[in-house]
Motif scaffolding. Structure first.
Motif, PDB file in Angstrom:
ATOM      1  N   GLY A 237     110.363 -38.894  69.479  1.00 50.74           N
ATOM      2  CA  GLY A 237     111.290 -40.107  69.624  1.00 50.74           C
ATOM      3  C   GLY A 237     110.826 -41.077  70.831  1.00 50.74           C
ATOM      4  O   GLY A 237     111.474 -42.052  70.961  1.00 50.74           O
ATOM      5  N   SER A 238     109.744 -40.795  71.454  1.00 55.19           N
ATOM      6  CA  SER A 238     109.342 -41.434  72.787  1.00 55.19           C
ATOM      7  C   SER A 238     108.212 -42.232  72.067  1.00 55.19           C
ATOM      8  O   SER A 238     107.453 -42.258  71.148  1.00 55.19           O
ATOM      9  CB  SER A 238     108.556 -40.532  73.670  1.00 55.19           C
ATOM     10  OG  SER A 238     107.417 -40.027  73.418  1.00 55.19           O
ATOM     11  N   LEU A 239     108.157 -43.678  73.141  1.00 59.07           N
ATOM     12  CA  LEU A 239     107.135 -44.590  72.652  1.00 59.07           C
ATOM     13  C   LEU A 239     106.211 -44.774  73.720  1.00 59.07           C
ATOM     14  O   LEU A 239     106.651 -44.953  74.802  1.00 59.07           O
ATOM     15  CB  LEU A 239     107.857 -45.937  72.402  1.00 59.07           C
ATOM     16  CG  LEU A 239     107.097 -47.084  71.735  1.00 59.07           C
ATOM     17  CD1 LEU A 239     106.864 -46.720  70.409  1.00 59.07           C
ATOM     18  CD2 LEU A 239     107.897 -48.387  71.686  1.00 59.07           C
TER      19      LEU A 239
ATOM     20  N   ALA B  76     110.859 -45.219  66.008  1.00 59.93           N
ATOM     21  CA  ALA B  76     110.820 -44.005  66.747  1.00 59.93           C
ATOM     22  C   ALA B  76     112.101 -43.305  67.297  1.00 59.93           C
ATOM     23  O   ALA B  76     112.241 -42.025  67.156  1.00 59.93           O
ATOM     24  CB  ALA B  76     110.091 -44.446  68.136  1.00 59.93           C
ATOM     25  N   LYS B  77     112.967 -43.986  67.752  1.00 58.15           N
ATOM     26  CA  LYS B  77     114.347 -43.711  67.975  1.00 58.15           C
ATOM     27  C   LYS B  77     115.241 -42.967  66.951  1.00 58.15           C
ATOM     28  O   LYS B  77     115.965 -42.004  67.032  1.00 58.15           O
ATOM     29  CB  LYS B  77     114.977 -44.864  68.672  1.00 58.15           C
ATOM     30  CG  LYS B  77     114.422 -45.491  70.172  1.00 58.15           C
ATOM     31  CD  LYS B  77     114.095 -44.185  71.103  1.00 58.15           C
ATOM     32  CE  LYS B  77     113.177 -44.703  72.061  1.00 58.15           C
ATOM     33  NZ  LYS B  77     113.018 -43.846  73.142  1.00 58.15           N
ATOM     34  N   THR B  78     115.152 -43.713  65.811  1.00 54.66           N
ATOM     35  CA  THR B  78     115.995 -43.577  64.790  1.00 54.66           C
ATOM     36  C   THR B  78     115.425 -42.353  63.987  1.00 54.66           C
ATOM     37  O   THR B  78     116.251 -41.547  63.305  1.00 54.66           O
ATOM     38  CB  THR B  78     116.241 -44.948  63.659  1.00 54.66           C
ATOM     39  OG1 THR B  78     114.998 -45.149  63.232  1.00 54.66           O
ATOM     40  CG2 THR B  78     117.141 -45.899  64.499  1.00 54.66           C
TER      41      THR B  78
ATOM     42  N   ASN C 261     113.276 -40.226  65.362  1.00 58.91           N
ATOM     43  CA  ASN C 261     112.679 -39.168  66.156  1.00 58.91           C
ATOM     44  C   ASN C 261     111.433 -38.868  66.089  1.00 58.91           C
ATOM     45  O   ASN C 261     110.927 -37.719  66.030  1.00 58.91           O
ATOM     46  CB  ASN C 261     113.613 -37.859  66.005  1.00 58.91           C
ATOM     47  CG  ASN C 261     113.729 -37.020  67.077  1.00 58.91           C
ATOM     48  OD1 ASN C 261     113.529 -37.479  68.297  1.00 58.91           O
ATOM     49  ND2 ASN C 261     113.805 -35.822  66.970  1.00 58.91           N
TER      50      ASN C 261
ATOM     51  N   ASP D 166     108.736 -46.195  76.814  1.00 58.77           N
ATOM     52  CA  ASP D 166     108.890 -45.122  77.404  1.00 58.77           C
ATOM     53  C   ASP D 166     107.813 -44.900  78.576  1.00 58.77           C
ATOM     54  O   ASP D 166     108.284 -44.351  79.683  1.00 58.77           O
ATOM     55  CB  ASP D 166     109.453 -43.868  76.747  1.00 58.77           C
ATOM     56  CG  ASP D 166     110.701 -44.240  75.770  1.00 58.77           C
ATOM     57  OD1 ASP D 166     111.613 -44.612  76.214  1.00 58.77           O
ATOM     58  OD2 ASP D 166     110.617 -43.717  74.405  1.00 58.77           O
TER      59      ASP D 166
ATOM     60  N   MET E 222     109.717 -49.199  68.018  1.00 58.48           N
ATOM     61  CA  MET E 222     110.669 -48.462  68.950  1.00 58.48           C
ATOM     62  C   MET E 222     111.947 -48.079  68.183  1.00 58.48           C
ATOM     63  O   MET E 222     112.483 -47.103  68.247  1.00 58.48           O
ATOM     64  CB  MET E 222     110.873 -49.281  70.096  1.00 58.48           C
ATOM     65  CG  MET E 222     111.979 -48.787  71.137  1.00 58.48           C
ATOM     66  SD  MET E 222     112.293 -49.653  72.594  1.00 58.48           S
ATOM     67  CE  MET E 222     113.198 -51.032  71.678  1.00 58.48           C
ATOM     68  N   ARG E 223     112.286 -48.913  67.262  1.00 59.85           N
ATOM     69  CA  ARG E 223     113.438 -48.913  66.599  1.00 59.85           C
ATOM     70  C   ARG E 223     113.242 -47.581  65.436  1.00 59.85           C
ATOM     71  O   ARG E 223     114.070 -46.473  65.544  1.00 59.85           O
ATOM     72  CB  ARG E 223     113.937 -49.792  65.714  1.00 59.85           C
ATOM     73  CG  ARG E 223     115.413 -49.625  64.853  1.00 59.85           C
ATOM     74  CD  ARG E 223     115.506 -50.702  63.999  1.00 59.85           C
ATOM     75  NE  ARG E 223     114.569 -50.799  62.873  1.00 59.85           N
ATOM     76  CZ  ARG E 223     114.629 -50.141  61.805  1.00 59.85           C
ATOM     77  NH1 ARG E 223     115.374 -49.240  61.604  1.00 59.85           N
ATOM     78  NH2 ARG E 223     113.640 -49.955  60.766  1.00 59.85           N
TER      79      ARG E 223
ATOM     80  N   GLU F  12     115.361 -32.662  77.382  1.00 57.88           N
ATOM     81  CA  GLU F  12     114.408 -33.277  76.481  1.00 57.88           C
ATOM     82  C   GLU F  12     113.430 -31.954  75.827  1.00 57.88           C
ATOM     83  O   GLU F  12     112.618 -31.423  76.704  1.00 57.88           O
ATOM     84  CB  GLU F  12     113.487 -34.501  76.808  1.00 57.88           C
ATOM     85  CG  GLU F  12     114.172 -35.516  77.467  1.00 57.88           C
ATOM     86  CD  GLU F  12     114.354 -35.248  78.996  1.00 57.88           C
ATOM     87  OE1 GLU F  12     113.484 -34.582  79.487  1.00 57.88           O
ATOM     88  OE2 GLU F  12     114.867 -35.975  79.634  1.00 57.88           O
TER      89      GLU F  12
END
Length: 457
Positions: free
Chosen positions: A90-92, A204-206, A208, A234, A201-202, A69
């Motif tokens: 992309g982390s929470l 953050a992940k989508t 980044n 996370d 969270m969605r 990472e």
């Protein structure tokens, strides 16, 4: 057609019930059950809705490619250590702590450091206006064109603002104030916190984007809201410390990108939080010289060894049942160790009050501190001081034996750096590593052996 259904959920623990109750059966709290209306979509039994363009296929684990990472340096070495080396895009990250402990101050300072490095940061405040946030920023000396302030609690508007600003980092202060427009319950309820966190969270992940969430805590020190909140994110960090003292401890209790139980220590000043780079020196700075009941132990906090002073005060009791009080330690462990002294060493402690404390406000929960706790209790009971240059490390069993501990080399090396002359450790830890210069390492097998060394019996 959608069918409406009501249920009652506990704000403290998330317990669900079909009817309202004054006291929650899950946590025992009173008046915490709130009514929430959920919409149930009716459809054919066994049918699942999914989008074909987001569907993924199962793959053999041997064919999946991995990579390390990427990390973004925050310019705060203590925070980087707790996060596992820096912020992962992309982390929470969830940060909890008591009111007024300094969570907003820490995140505002981190926002400034990241913005000064060219990273675009969006600070979303649900508790303060933009002018109040600006006043706080001026006091901390925060100013950057890459730091955007936005005061809003509507998740739909927050989503649009993130799309417009396109930041690399987002801070939400706090998650309990944000509400989802499609959820009928009040902000801060179990459903609102869960749905808002899932949407963030969605994002953050989508996209980044690294997102930091500030979470309120209950009177028991747990993060308010459903327990699933800590499972969704996370990283979970707790900001600890007394509001009337200057030192703060940032502790990692969950980290998918690094080790847990890491701590960072800060000092609260008028200009904001300042890093404490040598916590061992800080905790031993005010140690009394020659005082009975004081012992030093090298404890591991994550991957870092820290030297901490353990103090004990043993006095005759005027009650039928003597007091056993512990601050920073497990009280049951202290009672167990005192029972070992009574049974194995013949010390009459059943008529003595015992007060045990870890100096500096640190909480220790590893077994390697047992021997130091025993030495402090015996020192106070006999009114004999332990050597100022002695350090005690070891786990104590119920039969009075001193058992092996982990990472002994790092512990002894840290003691040598701070000028300690002797380290009393378990005999089973003696072999297999190089002793640092300037310190004498002594192995003991039982508590009796350690007492003879400490008090020259």
């Amino acid at each position: 057609m959608a069918k409406r259904k009501s249920k009652f959920m506990c704000k403290s623990c998330g317990y669900e019930s079909a009817k309202w109750m004054g006291r929650c059966p899950g946590c025992g709290e009173w008046n915490t059950m709130d009514e929430e209306v959920e919409v149930v979509q009716k459809g054919p039994r066994g049918a699942f809705q999914h989008s074909d363009n987001t569907r993924q296929k199962a793959m053999p684990i041997s064919t999946i490619e991995t990579m390390k990472e990427p990390r973004i340096d925050t310019d705060l070495d203590e925070l980087n250590r707790v996060l596992g080396g820096g912020v992962v895009p992309g982390s929470l990250v969830l940060i909890g702590g008591d009111p007024g402990i300094g969570k907003s101050t820490l995140l505002l300072q981190v926002s400034s450091l990241l913005a000064n490095k060219g990273q675009r940061v969006l600070y979303i405040s649900g508790e303060e206006s933009i002018r109040q946030t600006k006043l706080r920023a001026e006091r901390l000396g925060v100013a950057s064109d890459e730091l955007y302030i936005y005061a809003e609690t509507d998740l739909g508007l927050i989503h649009d603002t993130i799309a417009d600003v396109n930041p690399a980092f987002v801070i939400v202060d706090s998650i309990q104030t944000v509400h989802h427009p499609e959820v009928t319950s009040a902000p801060g309820s179990v459903t609102q916190v869960r749905e808002c966190t899932a949407e963030l969270m969605r994002i953050a992940k989508t996209k980044n984007i690294a997102i930091f969430l500030v979470g309120h805590v209950t009177k028991d020190g747990q993060i308010a809201g459903p327990r699933i909140l800590e499972h969704m994110v996370d990283t979970v960090l707790y900001f600890e410390g007394e509001r009337h003292h200057t030192y703060r401890i940032l502790r990692s209790v969950k980290n998918r990108f690094g080790s847990t139980n890491e701590i960072a220590i800060f000092e609260m000043l008028q200009s904001g939080l300042k890093e404490v780079l040598n916590p061992s020196e800080l905790f031993l700075r005010e140690r009394s010289l020659g005082g009975a009941g004081s012992t030093v132990v090298a404890s591991m906090e994550g991957t870092r060894p820290i030297l901490v002073e353990i103090q004990a005060l043993v006095t005759p009791s005027s009650f039928n049942y003597p007091k056993r009080m512990a601050t920073g330690l497990d009280q049951n462990r202290v009672s167990l160790l005192m029972a070992v002294l009574e049974k194995r060493m013949g010390m009459l402690l059943q008529a003595q009050d015992a007060y045990i404390k870890v100096a500096g406000g640190v909480k220790l929960d590893e077994p390697a501190i047992d021997l130091a706790v025993l030495m402090s209790i015996v020192s106070s009971y006999r009114d004999l001081a332990v050597g100022l240059s002695d350090c005690f490390i070891g786990e104590v069993g119920l039969t009075g034996e001193v058992r092996r501990v982990s990472r002994i080399e790092q512990r002894v090396t840290e003691a040598a750096k701070l000028g300690f002359d002797r380290a009393v450790i378990p005999s089973s830890n003696l072999g297999g590593w190089d002793y640092p210069e300037g310190i004498k390492v002594i192995g003991v097998e039982t508590v009796s052996d350690a007492l003879k060394i400490a008090f020259k019996e």
